[in-house]
Design a protein around this motif. Structure first.
Motif, PDB file in Angstrom:
ATOM      1  N   THR A 118      -8.543 -23.322 -18.632  1.00 20.77           N
ATOM      2  CA  THR A 118      -7.551 -22.920 -17.629  1.00 20.77           C
ATOM      3  C   THR A 118      -8.150 -21.755 -16.852  1.00 20.77           C
ATOM      4  N   PRO A 119      -8.641 -22.001 -15.632  1.00 20.37           N
ATOM      5  CA  PRO A 119      -9.363 -20.946 -14.913  1.00 20.37           C
ATOM      6  C   PRO A 119      -8.462 -20.110 -14.007  1.00 20.37           C
ATOM      7  N   ASP A 120      -8.981 -18.933 -13.663  1.00 24.68           N
ATOM      8  CA  ASP A 120      -8.445 -18.102 -12.580  1.00 24.68           C
ATOM      9  C   ASP A 120      -6.970 -17.757 -12.745  1.00 24.68           C
ATOM     10  N   ILE A 121      -6.598 -17.291 -13.925  1.00 22.58           N
ATOM     11  CA  ILE A 121      -5.242 -16.812 -14.171  1.00 22.58           C
ATOM     12  C   ILE A 121      -5.166 -15.371 -13.661  1.00 22.58           C
ATOM     13  N   ILE A 122      -4.386 -15.129 -12.644  1.00 17.49           N
ATOM     14  CA  ILE A 122      -4.301 -13.794 -12.049  1.00 17.49           C
ATOM     15  C   ILE A 122      -3.337 -12.934 -12.861  1.00 17.49           C
ATOM     16  N   TYR A 123      -3.801 -11.762 -13.256  1.00  9.39           N
ATOM     17  CA  TYR A 123      -2.948 -10.864 -14.040  1.00  9.39           C
ATOM     18  C   TYR A 123      -2.514  -9.623 -13.261  1.00  9.39           C
ATOM     19  N   ALA A 124      -3.213  -9.290 -12.169  1.00  7.08           N
ATOM     20  CA  ALA A 124      -2.830  -8.121 -11.374  1.00  7.08           C
ATOM     21  C   ALA A 124      -3.617  -8.136 -10.073  1.00  7.08           C
ATOM     22  N   ILE A 202     -10.909   0.738 -17.047  1.00  6.45           N
ATOM     23  CA  ILE A 202     -10.341   0.682 -18.399  1.00  6.45           C
ATOM     24  C   ILE A 202      -8.879   0.261 -18.338  1.00  6.45           C
ATOM     25  N   GLU A 203      -8.150   0.733 -17.341  1.00  5.94           N
ATOM     26  CA  GLU A 203      -6.757   0.317 -17.171  1.00  5.94           C
ATOM     27  C   GLU A 203      -6.658  -1.168 -16.862  1.00  5.94           C
ATOM     28  N   ASP A 204      -7.640  -1.701 -16.106  1.00  7.14           N
ATOM     29  CA  ASP A 204      -7.662  -3.148 -15.852  1.00  7.14           C
ATOM     30  C   ASP A 204      -7.836  -3.930 -17.150  1.00  7.14           C
ATOM     31  N   VAL A 205      -8.744  -3.459 -17.998  1.00 10.51           N
ATOM     32  CA  VAL A 205      -8.992  -4.147 -19.268  1.00 10.51           C
ATOM     33  C   VAL A 205      -7.732  -4.138 -20.125  1.00 10.51           C
ATOM     34  N   PHE A 206      -7.085  -2.997 -20.230  1.00 15.80           N
ATOM     35  CA  PHE A 206      -5.825  -2.940 -20.979  1.00 15.80           C
ATOM     36  C   PHE A 206      -4.780  -3.866 -20.359  1.00 15.80           C
ATOM     37  N   GLY A 207      -4.726  -3.920 -19.029  1.00 15.77           N
ATOM     38  CA  GLY A 207      -3.761  -4.805 -18.364  1.00 15.77           C
ATOM     39  C   GLY A 207      -4.039  -6.267 -18.636  1.00 15.77           C
ATOM     40  N   ALA A 208      -5.316  -6.658 -18.608  1.00 15.69           N
ATOM     41  CA  ALA A 208      -5.672  -8.044 -18.907  1.00 15.69           C
ATOM     42  C   ALA A 208      -5.291  -8.409 -20.333  1.00 15.69           C
TER      43      ALA A 208
END
Length: 410
Positions: A118-124, A202-208
């Motif tokens: 399942t590709p390209d799942i947008i999280y933010a 780092i905030e992106d990683v936590f968000g993902a």
């Protein structure tokens, strides 16, 4: 004055055809494909050059028994060809804006057996670039542990596709759901007007991770069992996410003296940063930072981060080596790996992190791979990178899985 102007005009006229020819056409090389073929539209002229601005469609066709891994174009880079590859498509449009190579890479059909993608799942979307991840779910996956992969690239290049070799290898084993994530780049490389900082990444990683955890069961995964890995810059980010969950909060990063907290780029509806601090701390069970950076020292490193004026506390707040929890409070097993010929990450740096983990009572395994250089877990659409991945990556992915199995099941 008129004479000088006339000479200037004649000089300009005399050189302008040459200048135009040099700047308005670019040389395009076609990489010879194996196990398939490619066509270019419009057809490449006999002199191997297209006019600047030409839109070229590169179309790939696989031979029987093979599938398209990626269609790509590449340009010379600091560490060899820089690939701009688009997996899972049969054609790619390339704008001619410089000398470059084009091609396609093909793999055996069996390489894609045993899992669904399942590709390209947008999280933010905190800036110009939508942030996304790909999920590789083993067939009939139910409540499997989830491995989150964080790509490298000097914090300024690549995306989750460069880790697809590792993701596929893990997913084909059938024991782990795999999520390979992207994040913002340092600086303005994504097109953002305000430069992105290491704290943003780092905030992106936590968000993902928060998004993956929220949707885990949709992917056949267990949200309570998360493992992390990443290579190079991703090694730093995976170690940061594993050791710094206690820094998740809404107090801001350096906005108040002495407060360095990370607010995840994505926070599920109805939850707070404090909720995520609790949830991610309990869910992340182990980490395998591969040939990563664990401490930021020296003027050159701080200049690259845009932190030459930062105080020691701010630098420490992005450095895993200064944020290791005591094992009596939070167990965070580490699997460290480095190639003995790595020109970027030294044995001394990894050993220092290993020793710091031991001092905190953490379980750690450090493996040095004889003869290997940097980035042997990467996947690019060329034979040399794939050969390196098959020589070192495949074996040590299996070893990494054994380590994670021991963390979860023993």
């Amino acid at each position: 004055m008129k004479k000088i102007a006339l000479i200037t005009l004649l000089f300009a006229v005399s050189i302008s055809p040459e200048v135009i020819s040099q700047t308005s056409e670019f040389t395009i090389s076609v990489d010879e494909p194996k196990n398939g073929s490619i066509t270019l539209d419009p057809v490449l002229p006999e002199d191997g050059k297209y006019a600047e601005g030409t839109l070229v469609t590169v179309t790939a066709t696989a031979e029987s028994g093979y599938v398209i891994d990626a269609v790509y174009h590449s340009t010379p880079g600091q560490w060899g060809p820089m690939f701009y590859d688009t997996p899972r498509v049969s054609s790619l449009q390339v704008t001619i804006d410089g000398n470059k190579s084009v091609g396609a890479y093909f793999v055996e059909e069996s390489l894609l057996d045993g899992f669904t993608l399942t590709p390209d799942i947008i999280y933010a979307k905190p800036g110009v670039k939508p942030l996304k991840y790909d999920v590789y779910s083993p067939e009939d996956a139910v409540d499997l542990p989830i491995l989150v992969i964080i790509h490298g690239g000097g914090w300024r290049s690549n995306d989750e596709d460069i880790m697809r070799g590792m993701a596929r290898q893990f997913a084909r084993g059938g024991n782990y759901v795999v999520a390979s994530i992207d994040y913002r780049w340092l600086g303005t490389g994504d097109g953002d007007e305000t430069p992105n900082t290491m704290a943003d990444l780092i905030e992106d990683v936590f968000g993902a991770i928060a998004h993956i955890r929220e949707h885990a069961q949709e992917y056949g995964g267990d949200p309570s069992r998360l493992l992390l890995t990443g290579d190079s810059a991703g090694g730093h980010l995976s170690a940061s996410a594993a050791t710094m969950t206690d820094r998740i909060g809404d107090g801001g990063f350096g906005e108040t003296e002495g407060i360095y907290e990370y607010s995840p780029t994505y926070i599920p509806e109805g939850k707070t940063a404090d909720d995520l601090r609790t949830e991610l701390t309990s869910s992340i069970k182990g980490v395998a930072p591969t040939y990563g950076v664990f401490a930021f020292e020296g003027a050159n490193m701080l200049q690259m981060l845009g932190m030459t004026e930062a105080d020691d506390a701010k630098v420490a707040a992005i450095s895993p080596i200064h944020n290791i929890p005591d094992a009596s409070e939070l167990s965070m097993p580490h699997y460290l790996i480095r190639g003995t010929q790595d020109p970027l990450i030294s044995d001394e740096n990894v050993t220092a992190y290993m020793n710091a983990l031991v001092e905190k009572g953490q379980r750690v395994e450090y493996v040095q791979v004889g003869g290997a250089s940097h980035a042997f877990f990467d996947w690019k659409p060329n034979n040399s990178t794939v050969d390196t991945f098959e020589k070192y990556g495949v074996y040590y992915i299996e070893e990494m899985e054994h380590f994670f199995d021991s963390v979860l099941f023993e």
